[in-house]
Design a protein around this motif. Structure first.
Motif, PDB file in Angstrom:
ATOM      1  N   ILE A 220       0.862  -1.180   0.000  1.00  0.00           N
ATOM      2  CA  ILE A 220       0.000   0.000   0.000  1.00  0.00           C
ATOM      3  C   ILE A 220       0.900   1.233   0.000  1.00  0.00           C
ATOM      4  O   ILE A 220       1.821   1.339   0.817  1.00  0.00           O
TER       5      ILE A 220
ATOM      6  N   THR B  21       0.367   8.879   5.646  1.00  0.00           N
ATOM      7  CA  THR B  21      -0.181   9.598   4.485  1.00  0.00           C
ATOM      8  C   THR B  21      -0.150   8.682   3.266  1.00  0.00           C
ATOM      9  O   THR B  21       0.915   8.225   2.853  1.00  0.00           O
ATOM     10  N   ILE B  22      -1.344   8.432   2.734  1.00  0.00           N
ATOM     11  CA  ILE B  22      -1.416   7.543   1.580  1.00  0.00           C
ATOM     12  C   ILE B  22      -1.328   8.365   0.298  1.00  0.00           C
ATOM     13  O   ILE B  22      -1.770   9.520   0.239  1.00  0.00           O
ATOM     14  N   ASP B  23      -0.757   7.791  -0.726  1.00  0.00           N
ATOM     15  CA  ASP B  23      -0.644   8.432  -2.041  1.00  0.00           C
ATOM     16  C   ASP B  23      -1.820   7.963  -2.891  1.00  0.00           C
ATOM     17  O   ASP B  23      -1.826   6.827  -3.392  1.00  0.00           O
ATOM     18  N   PRO B  24      -2.864   8.810  -3.037  1.00  0.00           N
ATOM     19  CA  PRO B  24      -4.073   8.350  -3.748  1.00  0.00           C
ATOM     20  C   PRO B  24      -3.809   8.012  -5.201  1.00  0.00           C
ATOM     21  O   PRO B  24      -4.435   7.103  -5.758  1.00  0.00           O
ATOM     22  N   THR B  25      -2.921   8.754  -5.853  1.00  0.00           N
ATOM     23  CA  THR B  25      -2.626   8.476  -7.257  1.00  0.00           C
ATOM     24  C   THR B  25      -2.023   7.083  -7.411  1.00  0.00           C
ATOM     25  O   THR B  25      -2.431   6.289  -8.276  1.00  0.00           O
TER      26      THR B  25
ATOM     27  N   ALA C 270      -4.978  -0.092  -8.207  1.00  0.00           N
ATOM     28  CA  ALA C 270      -6.301  -0.681  -8.395  1.00  0.00           C
ATOM     29  C   ALA C 270      -6.515  -1.128  -9.834  1.00  0.00           C
ATOM     30  O   ALA C 270      -7.331  -2.017 -10.110  1.00  0.00           O
TER      31      ALA C 270
ATOM     32  N   VAL D 289       1.950   4.085   1.228  1.00  0.00           N
ATOM     33  CA  VAL D 289       1.800   4.973   2.381  1.00  0.00           C
ATOM     34  C   VAL D 289       3.176   5.279   2.965  1.00  0.00           C
ATOM     35  O   VAL D 289       4.039   4.406   3.061  1.00  0.00           O
TER      36      VAL D 289
ATOM     37  N   LEU E 222      -2.274   4.690  -5.290  1.00  0.00           N
ATOM     38  CA  LEU E 222      -3.264   3.697  -4.892  1.00  0.00           C
ATOM     39  C   LEU E 222      -4.210   3.382  -6.042  1.00  0.00           C
ATOM     40  O   LEU E 222      -4.568   2.217  -6.295  1.00  0.00           O
ATOM     41  N   ALA E 223      -4.610   4.474  -6.774  1.00  0.00           N
ATOM     42  CA  ALA E 223      -5.500   4.274  -7.904  1.00  0.00           C
ATOM     43  C   ALA E 223      -4.836   3.445  -8.992  1.00  0.00           C
ATOM     44  O   ALA E 223      -5.457   2.589  -9.630  1.00  0.00           O
ATOM     45  N   GLN E 224      -3.552   3.688  -9.201  1.00  0.00           N
ATOM     46  CA  GLN E 224      -2.820   2.933 -10.212  1.00  0.00           C
ATOM     47  C   GLN E 224      -2.738   1.455  -9.834  1.00  0.00           C
ATOM     48  O   GLN E 224      -2.820   0.568 -10.697  1.00  0.00           O
TER      49      GLN E 224
END
Length: 516
Positions: A159, A505-509, A515, A161, A511-513
Motif C-alpha cells: 500500500i 499519508t497515503i498516495d491516492p494516485t 487498483a 503509504v 493507490l488508484a494505479q
C-alpha cells in the motif's frame, strides 16, 4: 503503615516505619513548605525530621500535605502542561538552563542539611547535590534529539503509504526519590521528564525531605508556574501522586515498587521503577589488587554506610585471591572512623533509620549464630551520639550462601566474601539472585572482562570498578529481574517520558494505479 504509606515511603532499605514524626510546627531548625503552581505553601501539620546520629534531635520541619494539597499540585501541573508541551525541546532546554543557573550558590548549606537529616558524611552530601546539576546539564545536551522523529518510506508493491513517527510527552509525571542520594537520584529522571515536555511533581523522601525540597524549589521558582511542583507530607495522603498522574518514576525498595505497581494499575498509570539490588563483584584470579583497586572495591561496598542500591552486596573472589581481598578490606576498615556526618574526621556515618540498623544487626547475628567467620571493625561513638543509628562495619568470610546476608540486600555496612573455583561457578553464583541492577568484573584481561561481564544478568556492568560515584551519567541505567522496570539517563531516559505517534499519508494516485 497503610499500603499507601508503604508504597510511597519505601526506599532501598528494608521496609520499616519512618523515623519522621508528624506534629505541629516547631520554632527551630530548617523549615520547608510545599511548592505548588509557582507558590510556596505552608501547612498546619508538619513532618519533624529526626537526626539519625543524635537521638532526640530534630533537624527541621517539612510541610505535611493534605489530599487537597496533592490535588492542587496535580491540577497545577495539568494546567501548565499544554503551554510547556507546545514549546520546542530547544526552547524548554533554554528555560531549564536558566533555571539551574546559580544552583551551586547554596550547595554548602544544602549539603550540611542533607548530612544531618540523612546521616551520611558532608562530602557525600555535597557530591549528591553536585550530581543533580551534572545530570541536569547532561540532559540538556540531548535537546536536539528530543523532537527528532523518522519516516517509514513507501514499500514497493505494498500500500503506497509513508508514515511519520514522532514523539509526544505523556502529561503529568511524579518523581519519587529515596533518602540515600535523593538529589542526585532526582537528576536521573526529572530533567529528562521536563525536557521531553512533561510537567512534574517531585515527592522527596519523608524521612529526609529538607535539602531536596530546597534544591527543587529554587529551580521550580525560575520555571513557569506549575511546570515543577514539590509535595512533602504523610504518605497516606499521597495516593493522588500515583493514581491521578500519567507516569510515576519511583526509586526505592522492591516491595515498595510492587505496591507502586499495584496502585498504578488502578488507572494504568505508567511506571519506571529503579529498585534494590544484590550486586555481585566478581574478582577473577588475574585481578589487579593494588591500593587503587582495593580503594575502589572498599568504596563500592561501604560508601554511604552501605546504603546505595548499586553498591556491591556480594563479593565473589577466586579462591587463590581470597586472602588478599580480605586483608585489603581489613586494612581499610581498621582506619574507618564512625561518627557524625558533619565531623571532618568521620568516614562512616550512621544508618538512616533505626529499623534498618536493627535489620542489619539481625542478619549479622544470624551469621554469627550459624558459625560464620564474622569480623567487625571500628569503635562506636559515645557522648551525645550514643544511641544513634551507628553500626560497626563488618565482613563475613565464606558464609553459607543460604544466609540472609547473602540472599537479601543488606543495605548496610556488611559484606559477604565468597570464594569460587572456576569462571563458570562465578557467573552462576553471581546470577543466582532475585535482583539484577549492577555488577562488576575485576580482571587484568579485557577478553575475560567482556566474556564474564556479558553473562551477568543485570543492567549495568563495571570493569575493575564498581559504585555510584563511578557511574557513567550519560548511559541508560536500570535493572533487570526484580531490580526494576525501564531506564533512566541518556536518550533512553528521555524516551521513557514520551510516547510515539505515527501519522500515515497515503498516495491516492499510486493507490488508484494499483487498483488498475
Amino acid at each position: 503503615m497503610t499500603d499507601v504509606e508503604n508504597a510511597v515511603v519505601s526506599t532501598n532499605a528494608a521496609d520499616g516505619r519512618s523515623d519522621t514524626v508528624v506534629g505541629s510546627p516547631v520554632g527551630s531548625g530548617v523549615r520547608t513548605g510545599l511548592f505548588i503552581g509557582g507558590e510556596e505553601r505552608f501547612t498546619p501539620e508538619v513532618l519533624r525530621i529526626a537526626d539519625p546520629g543524635k537521638p532526640g534531635v530534630v533537624v527541621g520541619e517539612a510541610a505535611s500535605a493534605s489530599p487537597g494539597d496533592v490535588s492542587d499540585a496535580v491540577a497545577a501541573a495539568r494546567s501548565a502542561f499544554p503551554a510547556w508541551a507546545a514549546l520546542s525541546a530547544q526552547e524548554r532546554a533554554g528555560m531549564m538552563a536558566d533555571a539551574i543557573a546559580g544552583i551551586a550558590e547554596e550547595r554548602d548549606a544544602d549539603a550540611a542539611i542533607l548530612s544531618q537529616e540523612n546521616g551520611k558524611i558532608r562530602f557525600e552530601s555535597w557530591v549528591d547535590a553536585l550530581v543533580f546539576e551534572i545530570r541536569w546539564d547532561l540532559a540538556l545536551m540531548l535537546a536536539d534529539q528530543v523532537d527528532t522523529g523518522h519516516t517509514l518510506p513507501v514499500v514497493p508493491g505494498a500500500i503506497p503509504v509513508s508514515t511519520e513517527v514522532s514523539y509526544q510527552p505523556l502529561g503529568v509525571v511524579t518523581v519519587i526519590v529515596p533518602f540515600n542520594w535523593p538529589i542526585a537520584i532526582l537528576g536521573a529522571a526529572l530533567p529528562h521528564a521536563l525536557l521531553a515536555g512533561n510537567t512534574a511533581i517531585v515527592k522527596p523522601p519523608p524521612s529526609a525531605p529538607l535539602a531536596t525540597t530546597r534544591v527543587v524549589q529554587r529551580v521550580a521558582a525560575k520555571l513557569p508556574p506549575g511546570v515543577l511542583n514539590v509535595v512533602t507530607g504523610r504518605d497516606e495522603n499521597m495516593a493522588g501522586l500515583i493514581t491521578d498522574v500519567d507516569k510515576v518514576c519511583f526509586t526505592g525498595s522492591v516491595n515498595g515498587g510492587k505496591r507502586i505497581m499495584q496502585m498504578a494499575s488502578q488507572t494504568l498509570t505508567r511506571v519506571t521503577l529503579e529498585l534494590g539490588g544484590n550486586d555481585a563483584a566478581v574478582i577473577l584470579d588475574d585481578a589487579i589488587l593494588d591500593d587503587t583497586h582495593l580503594d575502589r572495591l572498599y568504596a563500592a561496598i561501604y560508601d554511604t554506610t552501605g546504603q546505595i542500591c548499586m553498591n556491591a552486596k556480594r563479593v565473589f573472589v577466586h579462591r587463590s585471591r581470597l586472602n588478599e581481598v580480605v586483608t585489603g578490606l581489613e586494612q581499610r576498615l581498621n582506619q574507618a572512623v564512625i561518627g557524625y556526618g558533619l565531623d571532618e574526621a568521620t568516614t562512616m556515618g550512621p544508618l538512616h533509620q533505626a529499623a534498618q540498623k536493627a535489620f542489619v544487626e539481625d542478619i549479622i547475628q544470624e551469621a554469627k549464630d550459624a558459625g560464620a567467620d564474622v569480623r567487625e571493625y571500628g569503635e562506636l561513638p559515645t557522648g551525645d551520639l550514643a544511641g544513634g543509628n551507628f553500626l560497626r562495619p563488618a565482613i563475613i568470610v565464606d558464609p553459607d550462601p543460604g544466609l540472609r546476608v547473602v540472599t537479601q540486600e543488606q543495605f548496610g555496612p556488611v559484606i559477604p566474601i565468597l570464594p569460587f573455583d572456576s569462571e563458570d561457578d562465578a557467573v552462576r553464583l553471581a546470577n543466582d539472585t532475585w535482583g539484577g541492577l549492577c555488577g562488576s568484573v575485576w580482571t587484568a584481561s579485557p577478553e575475560s572482562a567482556t566474556r564474564v561481564g556479558s553473562q551477568l544478568v543485570c543492567g549495568y556492568v563495571w570493569v575493575n570498578d564498581h559504585g555510584a560515584t563511578r557511574l557513567d551519567l550519560r548511559a541508560p541505567f536500570g535493572g533487570m529481574k526484580q531490580s526494576g522496570i525501564g531506564r533512566e539517563q541518556g536518550i533512553e531516559g528521555i524516551r521513557a517520558f514520551q510516547d510515539t505517534r505515527a501519522i500515515a499519508t497515503i498516495d491516492p494516485t499510486a493507490l488508484a494505479q494499483m487498483a488498475h
